[in-house]
Structure formats: C-alpha cells, structure tokens
Motif scaffolding. Structure first.
Motif, PDB file in Angstrom:
ATOM      1  N   LYS A  72       4.723   1.488   7.786  1.00 56.65           N
ATOM      2  CA  LYS A  72       6.170   1.607   7.912  1.00 56.65           C
ATOM      3  C   LYS A  72       6.499   3.019   8.370  1.00 56.65           C
ATOM      4  O   LYS A  72       5.996   3.993   7.822  1.00 56.65           O
ATOM      5  CB  LYS A  72       6.860   1.342   6.578  1.00 56.65           C
ATOM      6  CG  LYS A  72       6.869  -0.106   6.196  1.00 56.65           C
ATOM      7  CD  LYS A  72       7.741  -0.310   4.984  1.00 56.65           C
ATOM      8  CE  LYS A  72       7.815  -1.778   4.655  1.00 56.65           C
ATOM      9  NZ  LYS A  72       8.652  -2.026   3.478  1.00 56.65           N
ATOM     10  N   ALA A  73       7.356   3.118   9.362  1.00 53.22           N
ATOM     11  CA  ALA A  73       7.724   4.429   9.891  1.00 53.22           C
ATOM     12  C   ALA A  73       8.430   5.274   8.838  1.00 53.22           C
ATOM     13  O   ALA A  73       8.349   6.504   8.858  1.00 53.22           O
ATOM     14  CB  ALA A  73       8.621   4.255  11.112  1.00 53.22           C
ATOM     15  N   SER A  74       9.095   4.644   7.893  1.00 53.19           N
ATOM     16  CA  SER A  74       9.859   5.376   6.880  1.00 53.19           C
ATOM     17  C   SER A  74       9.006   5.845   5.704  1.00 53.19           C
ATOM     18  O   SER A  74       9.528   6.446   4.768  1.00 53.19           O
ATOM     19  CB  SER A  74      10.991   4.486   6.365  1.00 53.19           C
ATOM     20  OG  SER A  74      10.446   3.339   5.730  1.00 53.19           O
ATOM     21  N   GLU A  84       5.457  11.661  -0.485  1.00 56.54           N
ATOM     22  CA  GLU A  84       5.996  12.434  -1.612  1.00 56.54           C
ATOM     23  C   GLU A  84       6.689  11.536  -2.628  1.00 56.54           C
ATOM     24  O   GLU A  84       6.723  11.855  -3.814  1.00 56.54           O
ATOM     25  CB  GLU A  84       6.943  13.521  -1.110  1.00 56.54           C
ATOM     26  CG  GLU A  84       6.240  14.642  -0.373  1.00 56.54           C
ATOM     27  CD  GLU A  84       5.107  15.275  -1.191  1.00 56.54           C
ATOM     28  OE1 GLU A  84       5.303  15.558  -2.396  1.00 56.54           O
ATOM     29  OE2 GLU A  84       4.022  15.483  -0.618  1.00 56.54           O
ATOM     30  N   VAL A  85       7.221  10.409  -2.184  1.00 58.15           N
ATOM     31  CA  VAL A  85       7.838   9.458  -3.113  1.00 58.15           C
ATOM     32  C   VAL A  85       6.775   8.906  -4.063  1.00 58.15           C
ATOM     33  O   VAL A  85       6.989   8.820  -5.272  1.00 58.15           O
ATOM     34  CB  VAL A  85       8.538   8.309  -2.342  1.00 58.15           C
ATOM     35  CG1 VAL A  85       9.000   7.211  -3.288  1.00 58.15           C
ATOM     36  CG2 VAL A  85       9.703   8.850  -1.528  1.00 58.15           C
ATOM     37  N   ASN A  86       5.600   8.574  -3.522  1.00 54.51           N
ATOM     38  CA  ASN A  86       4.513   8.048  -4.357  1.00 54.51           C
ATOM     39  C   ASN A  86       3.981   9.125  -5.305  1.00 54.51           C
ATOM     40  O   ASN A  86       3.691   8.850  -6.471  1.00 54.51           O
ATOM     41  CB  ASN A  86       3.394   7.490  -3.483  1.00 54.51           C
ATOM     42  CG  ASN A  86       3.885   6.330  -2.650  1.00 54.51           C
ATOM     43  OD1 ASN A  86       4.682   5.524  -3.103  1.00 54.51           O
ATOM     44  ND2 ASN A  86       3.423   6.255  -1.422  1.00 54.51           N
ATOM     45  N   ARG A  87       3.862  10.356  -4.812  1.00 58.41           N
ATOM     46  CA  ARG A  87       3.435  11.462  -5.676  1.00 58.41           C
ATOM     47  C   ARG A  87       4.460  11.692  -6.790  1.00 58.41           C
ATOM     48  O   ARG A  87       4.109  11.942  -7.939  1.00 58.41           O
ATOM     49  CB  ARG A  87       3.248  12.743  -4.868  1.00 58.41           C
ATOM     50  CG  ARG A  87       2.008  12.740  -4.012  1.00 58.41           C
ATOM     51  CD  ARG A  87       1.905  14.063  -3.241  1.00 58.41           C
ATOM     52  NE  ARG A  87       0.691  14.117  -2.475  1.00 58.41           N
ATOM     53  CZ  ARG A  87      -0.459  14.580  -2.931  1.00 58.41           C
ATOM     54  NH1 ARG A  87      -0.552  15.036  -4.152  1.00 58.41           N
ATOM     55  NH2 ARG A  87      -1.527  14.590  -2.166  1.00 58.41           N
ATOM     56  N   GLY A  88       5.730  11.594  -6.444  1.00 56.89           N
ATOM     57  CA  GLY A  88       6.791  11.778  -7.430  1.00 56.89           C
ATOM     58  C   GLY A  88       6.766  10.706  -8.505  1.00 56.89           C
ATOM     59  O   GLY A  88       6.963  10.990  -9.695  1.00 56.89           O
ATOM     60  N   PHE A 107       0.843  -1.189   0.000  1.00 54.79           N
ATOM     61  CA  PHE A 107       0.000   0.000   0.000  1.00 54.79           C
ATOM     62  C   PHE A 107       0.882   1.243   0.000  1.00 54.79           C
ATOM     63  O   PHE A 107       1.753   1.392   0.848  1.00 54.79           O
ATOM     64  CB  PHE A 107      -0.933  -0.017   1.205  1.00 54.79           C
ATOM     65  CG  PHE A 107      -1.859  -1.194   1.178  1.00 54.79           C
ATOM     66  CD1 PHE A 107      -2.996  -1.177   0.386  1.00 54.79           C
ATOM     67  CD2 PHE A 107      -1.593  -2.327   1.925  1.00 54.79           C
ATOM     68  CE1 PHE A 107      -3.848  -2.258   0.340  1.00 54.79           C
ATOM     69  CE2 PHE A 107      -2.444  -3.418   1.890  1.00 54.79           C
ATOM     70  CZ  PHE A 107      -3.567  -3.383   1.096  1.00 54.79           C
ATOM     71  N   ASN A 108       0.640   2.122  -0.947  1.00 58.72           N
ATOM     72  CA  ASN A 108       1.462   3.310  -1.146  1.00 58.72           C
ATOM     73  C   ASN A 108       0.584   4.554  -1.205  1.00 58.72           C
ATOM     74  O   ASN A 108       0.255   5.036  -2.286  1.00 58.72           O
ATOM     75  CB  ASN A 108       2.259   3.168  -2.445  1.00 58.72           C
ATOM     76  CG  ASN A 108       3.178   1.972  -2.395  1.00 58.72           C
ATOM     77  OD1 ASN A 108       4.247   2.042  -1.832  1.00 58.72           O
ATOM     78  ND2 ASN A 108       2.738   0.872  -2.964  1.00 58.72           N
ATOM     79  N   PRO A 109       0.189   5.084  -0.031  1.00 62.20           N
ATOM     80  CA  PRO A 109      -0.664   6.276  -0.030  1.00 62.20           C
ATOM     81  C   PRO A 109       0.107   7.518  -0.474  1.00 62.20           C
ATOM     82  O   PRO A 109       1.319   7.602  -0.291  1.00 62.20           O
ATOM     83  CB  PRO A 109      -1.108   6.390   1.428  1.00 62.20           C
ATOM     84  CG  PRO A 109      -0.091   5.643   2.206  1.00 62.20           C
ATOM     85  CD  PRO A 109       0.462   4.590   1.310  1.00 62.20           C
ATOM     86  N   ILE A 110      -0.633   8.462  -1.059  1.00 63.48           N
ATOM     87  CA  ILE A 110      -0.024   9.721  -1.480  1.00 63.48           C
ATOM     88  C   ILE A 110      -0.204  10.802  -0.413  1.00 63.48           C
ATOM     89  O   ILE A 110       0.128  11.956  -0.642  1.00 63.48           O
ATOM     90  CB  ILE A 110      -0.597  10.197  -2.833  1.00 63.48           C
ATOM     91  CG1 ILE A 110      -2.099  10.461  -2.731  1.00 63.48           C
ATOM     92  CG2 ILE A 110      -0.270   9.203  -3.934  1.00 63.48           C
ATOM     93  CD1 ILE A 110      -2.687  11.195  -3.923  1.00 63.48           C
ATOM     94  N   ASP A 111      -0.730  10.417   0.737  1.00 62.22           N
ATOM     95  CA  ASP A 111      -0.898  11.332   1.857  1.00 62.22           C
ATOM     96  C   ASP A 111      -0.534  10.596   3.145  1.00 62.22           C
ATOM     97  O   ASP A 111      -0.368   9.386   3.145  1.00 62.22           O
ATOM     98  CB  ASP A 111      -2.320  11.894   1.915  1.00 62.22           C
ATOM     99  CG  ASP A 111      -3.401  10.815   1.902  1.00 62.22           C
ATOM    100  OD1 ASP A 111      -3.068   9.613   1.744  1.00 62.22           O
ATOM    101  OD2 ASP A 111      -4.578  11.155   2.040  1.00 62.22           O
ATOM    102  N   ARG A 112      -0.391  11.347   4.202  1.00 68.62           N
ATOM    103  CA  ARG A 112      -0.050  10.727   5.501  1.00 68.62           C
ATOM    104  C   ARG A 112      -1.301  10.132   6.122  1.00 68.62           C
ATOM    105  O   ARG A 112      -2.312  10.809   6.256  1.00 68.62           O
ATOM    106  CB  ARG A 112       0.553  11.755   6.434  1.00 68.62           C
ATOM    107  CG  ARG A 112       1.866  12.292   5.921  1.00 68.62           C
ATOM    108  CD  ARG A 112       2.882  12.391   7.029  1.00 68.62           C
ATOM    109  NE  ARG A 112       4.158  12.806   6.477  1.00 68.62           N
ATOM    110  CZ  ARG A 112       5.143  11.964   6.186  1.00 68.62           C
ATOM    111  NH1 ARG A 112       5.017  10.695   6.413  1.00 68.62           N
ATOM    112  NH2 ARG A 112       6.275  12.408   5.686  1.00 68.62           N
ATOM    113  N   ILE A 113      -1.237   8.856   6.472  1.00 69.81           N
ATOM    114  CA  ILE A 113      -2.347   8.193   7.147  1.00 69.81           C
ATOM    115  C   ILE A 113      -1.797   7.426   8.338  1.00 69.81           C
ATOM    116  O   ILE A 113      -0.630   7.022   8.344  1.00 69.81           O
ATOM    117  CB  ILE A 113      -3.116   7.236   6.200  1.00 69.81           C
ATOM    118  CG1 ILE A 113      -2.202   6.149   5.645  1.00 69.81           C
ATOM    119  CG2 ILE A 113      -3.765   8.005   5.074  1.00 69.81           C
ATOM    120  CD1 ILE A 113      -2.942   5.089   4.845  1.00 69.81           C
ATOM    121  N   ALA A 114      -2.652   7.228   9.344  1.00 72.96           N
ATOM    122  CA  ALA A 114      -2.227   6.505  10.540  1.00 72.96           C
ATOM    123  C   ALA A 114      -2.125   5.009  10.274  1.00 72.96           C
ATOM    124  O   ALA A 114      -1.267   4.327  10.808  1.00 72.96           O
ATOM    125  CB  ALA A 114      -3.196   6.777  11.681  1.00 72.96           C
ATOM    126  N   GLY A 115      -3.005   4.478   9.454  1.00 68.60           N
ATOM    127  CA  GLY A 115      -3.022   3.053   9.161  1.00 68.60           C
ATOM    128  C   GLY A 115      -4.235   2.710   8.327  1.00 68.60           C
ATOM    129  O   GLY A 115      -5.059   3.563   8.022  1.00 68.60           O
TER     130      GLY A 115
END
Length: 141
Positions: free
Chosen positions: A48-50, A54-58, A31-39
């Motif tokens: 994953k904490a890392s 922005e990597v997915n948006r890029g 799962f690769n969200p384009i925004d910050r989500i808790a879970g």
C-alpha cells in the motif's frame, strides 16, 4: 480469519514466519512491517502506498513490545497477541492450513495474554525493534 503480522524485513525470525505462510489457505494476513520495504515475495501481496512503518512501531511501543515478530489475532474476547517465531508458526500451522476456514480460536487453548498453552515453556526468538538483527545472529535480550 483476519490476522496481522508485525515484522521487520531484516529479522531472520520474521523470515522464518514469512516462509511458514507459503500455501496458507485459511487466514487473511495483513502485513505490517516496521521498516520500509519494496514488497514481499508472496503471491498476491501488494504494498500500500500509504504504508507508514512508524505506525507499527508506535503500536508496539504502546503495547510495551520490543521485539518482532508479533501476530495480532482479533477474536470475540478482544485481540490476542502472539509473540515469537515458534508460537506464531505453531498458530499458523494449527489455524491457517485447514480444509475449511476456522471462525475463532478455541478459547480452551488460550491462557491469559493470548499465549498458546502448549508452547508456554518453549524459548521463542525475536528481533528487537530498535536494533537490526543481522542474518545468522541471535538477538541480544
């Protein structure tokens, strides 16, 4: 089978795809969200904490894709890109709910650019990655 879902937490079309994943038994989803989500509210999914959205948006920008959801499917001929909720759900139903895992997508079912031929003329919906798509509203195209 490893597949990569790029999605937004506030996109109703992405929510439809996530709902279709319940009880999936033959694909390993990343799962690769384009925004910050808790879970995610899916069994066995851990954040994953890392994670950096922005990597997915890029990646989407590099591919010239402006809407989510997007499913990336590695295969013997390279990466297939499946865009839009209907195509992704159709792929998931065909390839990820099996008694035994399927090794690769049947190349005879693919057209150029990784589109599933059966769904070529159907309208698919998605959410623009630069605009929030409120629940219940269709994205502007």
């Amino acid at each position: 089978k490893q597949v990569y879902l790029i999605f937004s937490s506030n996109c109703p079309h992405c929510a439809e795809v996530l709902q279709a994943l319940e009880s999936c038994n033959s694909c390993n989803f990343h799962f690769n969200p384009i925004d910050r989500i808790a879970g995610l509210d899916l069994p066995g999914v851990e954040r994953k904490a890392s994670h950096d959205p922005e990597v997915n948006r890029g990646l989407l920008a590099m591919l010239g894709i402006e809407e989510v959801p997007v499913l990336l499917v590695p295969g013997p001929e390279g990466m297939s890109v499946i865009r839009g909720d209907k195509r992704i759900i159709a792929y998931i139903r065909a390839e990820c709910f099996r008694a035994a895992p399927v090794l690769n997508v049947d190349p005879s079912r693919l057209l150029g650019e990784g589109s599933l031929e059966l769904f070529r003329d159907e309208k698919d919906d998605g959410c623009n990655v630069t605009v929030d798509c409120p629940p219940g509203e269709q994205p502007k195209k």
